[in-house]
Design an enzyme around this catalytic site. Structure first.
Site, mmCIF file in Angstrom:
data_model
loop_
_atom_site.group_PDB
_atom_site.id
_atom_site.type_symbol
_atom_site.label_atom_id
_atom_site.label_comp_id
_atom_site.label_asym_id
_atom_site.label_seq_id
_atom_site.Cartn_x
_atom_site.Cartn_y
_atom_site.Cartn_z
ATOM 1 N N ASP A 1 29.193 -52.611 -51.648
ATOM 2 C CA ASP A 1 28.572 -52.445 -52.814
ATOM 3 C C ASP A 1 27.522 -51.905 -53.546
ATOM 4 O O ASP A 1 26.000 -52.344 -53.838
ATOM 5 C CB ASP A 1 28.276 -54.213 -53.129
ATOM 6 C CG ASP A 1 29.497 -55.230 -53.408
ATOM 7 O OD1 ASP A 1 30.474 -54.158 -54.827
ATOM 8 O OD2 ASP A 1 29.554 -55.784 -53.053
ATOM 9 N N HIS B 1 34.420 -50.535 -57.734
ATOM 10 C CA HIS B 1 33.030 -49.828 -58.129
ATOM 11 C C HIS B 1 32.891 -50.007 -59.715
ATOM 12 O O HIS B 1 33.940 -49.698 -60.498
ATOM 13 C CB HIS B 1 33.912 -48.657 -57.364
ATOM 14 C CG HIS B 1 34.261 -48.167 -57.444
ATOM 15 N ND1 HIS B 1 35.913 -48.440 -57.189
ATOM 16 C CD2 HIS B 1 34.412 -46.734 -58.377
ATOM 17 C CE1 HIS B 1 36.591 -47.527 -57.349
ATOM 18 N NE2 HIS B 1 35.961 -46.459 -57.951
HETATM 19 P P1 IMP Z 1 38.364 -59.172 -47.299
HETATM 20 O O1 IMP Z 1 38.361 -57.635 -46.917
HETATM 21 O O2 IMP Z 1 38.840 -59.617 -49.354
HETATM 22 O O3 IMP Z 1 39.406 -60.490 -46.910
HETATM 23 O O4 IMP Z 1 36.770 -60.730 -48.028
HETATM 24 C C1 IMP Z 1 36.388 -60.724 -46.000
HETATM 25 C C2 IMP Z 1 34.960 -60.100 -46.755
HETATM 26 O O5 IMP Z 1 34.496 -59.014 -46.522
HETATM 27 C C3 IMP Z 1 34.371 -61.286 -46.856
HETATM 28 O O6 IMP Z 1 33.370 -61.648 -46.932
HETATM 29 C C4 IMP Z 1 34.693 -60.220 -48.791
HETATM 30 O O7 IMP Z 1 33.531 -61.062 -49.749
HETATM 31 C C5 IMP Z 1 33.938 -59.329 -48.001
HETATM 32 N N1 IMP Z 1 34.452 -57.593 -48.877
HETATM 33 C C6 IMP Z 1 35.575 -57.318 -48.601
HETATM 34 N N2 IMP Z 1 35.544 -56.524 -49.659
HETATM 35 C C7 IMP Z 1 34.234 -55.837 -50.228
HETATM 36 C C8 IMP Z 1 33.647 -55.089 -50.750
HETATM 37 O O8 IMP Z 1 34.024 -54.181 -51.911
HETATM 38 N N3 IMP Z 1 32.425 -55.906 -51.569
HETATM 39 C C9 IMP Z 1 31.621 -56.267 -51.162
HETATM 40 N N4 IMP Z 1 32.057 -57.180 -49.946
HETATM 41 C C10 IMP Z 1 33.454 -57.056 -49.573
HETATM 42 MG MG MG Z 2 32.034 -53.604 -54.773
#
Ligand code: IMP
Ligand code: MG
Length: 338
Positions: free
Chosen positions: A13, A42
């Protein structure tokens, strides 16, 4: 070199979508390539509309640019089809035969996993479960097997390499950021993949030889939607509220209010090294006092000037990146080129 790459230098982000869209509009790339999963969103302000996209490459804003999803992409077909409709881009998509379909069982499995959803704070899209099936060599549905997606399927590595031979230029964007890398990040508070430039090249089917500029994107502060380290986390409700409203710091996929902390120099240096960053792109500078560039002012004062000063230390790390773009608002063209 023909393939420019956009990577995140923090916990996702950072505004990679905006920077990708800006570069695609300006540099007129032939191909805009995206890898990774739909857990990452995004947000792109374009033609008076706000697009919150998960799978569509940011280069969609340039009508001439072809949109490519590499073998390291994980797709929820219904979400992608909705995005194609919204952006009117179906005719420009090319998908690698080995991009993986995230099936409802993956999403259900991840959401039922209390450790993943709780301790790790997974976004719950099913990306992790699909990656796990791939590592375990279980039966998977690939884009080439999908009844509605197979019409977009082409041999992406062959197509891109033939295009490179003819002098085509490409923009490659990955998802998330340094702190969330499964390889180099803050394990176990990470996503299920690596989130750095070389991996993105491999996931697209491109060799390292073609890497061009590597843009590392940072905000002057760090946000995080999930658990894990946030340096000097902000707790003042009033201050936080400014980030959640004016700064739009709300998870675009998760809908969670993002945690906010200080800019972390050590992570920024790690980002430069691991990605071989050649350019720094700063977003959200307008959250700092002294950065009101909307009135045509081209210099910083106060907090903003102090932050720009701290970047000198980041630029002193090999390969000595230069601060190149500073975004001062959500609009596609609200970018100062240095
Ligand atoms: P997962 O990849 O959805 O399993 O999430 C694993 C960790 O990465 C968690 O803490 C999510 O909040 C974080 N996370 C996953 N994708 C994003 C993203 O696009 N932006 C910010 N945090 C993310
Ligand atoms: Mg994002």
């Amino acid at each position: 070199m023909p393939v420019d790459i956009v990577v995140g230098g923090q916990a996702g982000d950072e505004g990679k979508g905006k920077i990708t869209a800006y570069l695609a509009a300006k540099n007129d790339y032939d191909y805009s390539i995206r890898v990774g999963g739909p857990n990452a969103g995004h947000t792109i302000f374009y033609n008076d509309r706000i697009y919150t996209l998960k799978t569509t490459p940011g280069g969609f804003v340039n009508r001439r640019t072809k949109l490519v999803l590499g073998a390291g992409t994980y797709i929820i077909p219904e979400w992608l089809e909705k995005e194609m409709k919204l952006t009117g881009t179906a005719g420009r998509f090319i998908i690698d035969p080995h991009a993986v379909i995230i099936e409802p069982r993956h999403t259900a499995a991840e959401r039922a996993d209390s450790r993943m959803m709780g301790k790790i704070g997974s976004v719950g899209t099913g990306l992790g479960a699909a990656v796990r099936d791939r590592v375990d060599r279980k039966k998977l549905l690939f884009a080439k097997d999908h009844p509605r997606l197979k019409k977009f399927v082409r041999d992406v590595p062959e197509l891109l390499n033939k295009a490179l031979a003819k002098g085509s230029r490409m923009l490659l964007e990955g998802t998330q950021g340094m702190k969330l890398s499964n390889l180099h990040g803050e394990y176990p508070f990470v996503t299920s993949r690596d989130t750095t430039a070389s991996t993105f090249m491999g996931e697209a089917g491109l060799g390292p030889k073609y890497a061009g500029e590597v843009y590392a994107v940072f905000k002057p502060y760090v946000t995080r939607v999930g658990p894990g380290l946030v340096a000097k986390e902000m707790t003042d409700k009033k201050k936080l509220n400014k980030y959640h409203t004016a700064g739009r710091e709300v998870g675009s996929v998760s809908g969670r209010l993002r945690r906010v902390g200080e800019f972390e120099m050590s992570v920024a240096l790690q980002t430069v090294r691991i990605n071989s960053a050649t350019k720094l792109a700063i977003t959200h500078i307008d959250m700092l006092e002294g950065a009101d560039l909307s009135r045509g002012v081209k210099s910083f004062t106060g907090e903003a000037r102090k932050f720009m000063g701290t970047l000198e230390k980041v630029c002193a790390a090999y390969p000595y990146p230069k601060v190149s773009l500073v975004s001062y608002g959500p609009g596609l063209h609200e970018v100062l080129e240095l």
